[in-house]
Design an enzyme around this catalytic site. Sequence first.
Site, PDB file in Angstrom:
ATOM      1  N   GLY B  47     -14.392 -28.140  17.547  1.00  0.00           N
ATOM      2  CA  GLY B  47     -14.363 -28.900  18.244  1.00  0.00           C
ATOM      3  C   GLY B  47     -16.829 -29.785  18.675  1.00  0.00           C
ATOM      4  O   GLY B  47     -17.540 -29.034  18.925  1.00  0.00           O
ATOM      5  N   GLN B  52     -22.059 -35.222  23.448  1.00  0.00           N
ATOM      6  CA  GLN B  52     -23.154 -33.901  22.455  1.00  0.00           C
ATOM      7  C   GLN B  52     -24.069 -34.645  21.472  1.00  0.00           C
ATOM      8  O   GLN B  52     -25.006 -33.601  21.806  1.00  0.00           O
ATOM      9  CB  GLN B  52     -22.283 -32.967  22.282  1.00  0.00           C
ATOM     10  CG  GLN B  52     -21.983 -31.931  23.243  1.00  0.00           C
ATOM     11  CD  GLN B  52     -20.805 -31.100  21.908  1.00  0.00           C
ATOM     12  OE1 GLN B  52     -20.430 -31.174  21.531  1.00  0.00           O
ATOM     13  NE2 GLN B  52     -21.486 -29.102  22.548  1.00  0.00           N
ATOM     14  N   CYS B  96     -20.770 -22.407  22.855  1.00  0.00           N
ATOM     15  CA  CYS B  96     -20.899 -24.406  22.812  1.00  0.00           C
ATOM     16  C   CYS B  96     -21.895 -24.327  22.599  1.00  0.00           C
ATOM     17  O   CYS B  96     -23.330 -23.676  22.268  1.00  0.00           O
ATOM     18  CB  CYS B  96     -20.830 -24.834  24.534  1.00  0.00           C
ATOM     19  SG  CYS B  96     -21.233 -26.845  24.871  1.00  0.00           S
ATOM     20  N   LEU B  97     -22.614 -25.884  21.838  1.00  0.00           N
ATOM     21  CA  LEU B  97     -23.316 -25.648  20.778  1.00  0.00           C
ATOM     22  C   LEU B  97     -24.479 -26.196  21.869  1.00  0.00           C
ATOM     23  O   LEU B  97     -25.903 -26.384  20.986  1.00  0.00           O
ATOM     24  CB  LEU B  97     -22.802 -26.928  20.184  1.00  0.00           C
ATOM     25  CG  LEU B  97     -21.631 -26.807  19.067  1.00  0.00           C
ATOM     26  CD1 LEU B  97     -21.230 -28.618  18.346  1.00  0.00           C
ATOM     27  CD2 LEU B  97     -22.086 -25.698  18.087  1.00  0.00           C
ATOM     28  N   HIS B 138     -12.039 -28.478  26.554  1.00  0.00           N
ATOM     29  CA  HIS B 138     -13.738 -27.732  26.301  1.00  0.00           C
ATOM     30  C   HIS B 138     -14.273 -29.602  26.332  1.00  0.00           C
ATOM     31  O   HIS B 138     -14.899 -29.595  26.697  1.00  0.00           O
ATOM     32  CB  HIS B 138     -13.878 -26.961  25.818  1.00  0.00           C
ATOM     33  CG  HIS B 138     -15.447 -26.493  25.499  1.00  0.00           C
ATOM     34  ND1 HIS B 138     -15.663 -25.352  25.472  1.00  0.00           N
ATOM     35  CD2 HIS B 138     -16.025 -27.116  24.801  1.00  0.00           C
ATOM     36  CE1 HIS B 138     -17.078 -25.389  25.683  1.00  0.00           C
ATOM     37  NE2 HIS B 138     -17.652 -26.564  25.063  1.00  0.00           N
ATOM     38  N   GLU B 139     -13.584 -29.936  25.284  1.00  0.00           N
ATOM     39  CA  GLU B 139     -14.545 -31.173  24.998  1.00  0.00           C
ATOM     40  C   GLU B 139     -14.448 -32.461  25.600  1.00  0.00           C
ATOM     41  O   GLU B 139     -14.955 -33.359  26.216  1.00  0.00           O
ATOM     42  CB  GLU B 139     -13.908 -31.411  23.675  1.00  0.00           C
ATOM     43  CG  GLU B 139     -13.754 -30.932  22.447  1.00  0.00           C
ATOM     44  CD  GLU B 139     -15.350 -30.187  22.063  1.00  0.00           C
ATOM     45  OE1 GLU B 139     -16.772 -30.812  22.324  1.00  0.00           O
ATOM     46  OE2 GLU B 139     -14.970 -29.065  21.562  1.00  0.00           O
TER      47      GLU B 139
END
Lengths: 174, 165
Positions: B47, B52, B96-97, B138-139
């Site tokens: 995702g 982000q 997480c990215l 999360h997103e």
Amino acid sequence: MKNWYMLTLVGKDQPGIVAEVSRVLFDAGGNLGEASMSRLGGNFTVMLMLHMDTGKESIKQMLQPICDKMDLFFHIDNIIAGLHQHIDPNFRLSVHGADQAGIVSAVAGSLAKSNFNILNLESDVGGSAEKPVYIMHIEGFADCSFLELEKSLQLLKIEKEIVMHLVPIDTMVG
Amino acid sequence: MAQLEILVYPDERLRQISQPVIEVDDEIRSFISDLEETLSSLPGCVGIAAPQVGRLERIIIIDVSSRQHHKNHGHRVLINPLITFKEGDVVGREGCLSVPDYTGKVSRSKNIAVTAQNELGTHVKYEMVGYEARALQHEIDHLDGKLFIDSLVGKRNDLKKRTDF
């Protein structure tokens, strides 16, 4: 040039140990890295990664007064830091049963045969003094399937009369 | 199409509350194409949210179809997503990215209903469970300036068998 050290402290638990030790290290220009602290059977235990430009002997001299005051034993080793290289666990194993010698050895031995790399292990002795219960959580990484790993643990459940729950850890990255 | 740069904590833009998309037009669709290309370039990632990549609008993409053992709706673009129902709590591990080299356990609702618009502007509604519901929450947190490290639960857990690790 700064060096990385692993500092281990053990002693009778009391409030303020982390505050006092970290203050001494900070005042001397130290920087803490990853750390793990636990209260094990009423004992304070901690392992701290410490980044300092001071030599090992100087750090010992610096820590000795506070450790004498708080009745702590300490040990310090040079290490290679290896930060930013975390391995994500892909399995989690929970174990519990009547406390008996050999649970950790048997479980870890079985996992080792599957090349299971234990990344985190925590255990407690609960229950009553008359009927102690051993409870352990293990997280780690193994390059095998869930079924293969679960099958490798089956015999242990019967031999040791322990309960084991193996679950895959599927980390969600978003 | 272009791959976009991922913002990394503690970049302050990750802490901003994103604004609703007023109109789903070609410019938004062009951005979504870039966001999709960015997501597809990141192996293991299921995702991504617009903030982000520094665009503070309420747009997310989730696609957990690579985790076939988890019930999922496949690739979904959700614009202005709104959670209308949630129940149950389950602890699972997240990364997480925008927070590299760290994963941790977070408690999320197990069952979720969400309304949103898709990339055509059509209003859609989904019911999601488990891993997919986790990805969605999360997103959506990103749209509200929240990161998973704001919601970590302790290392120790009970002995209950979890299904959402």
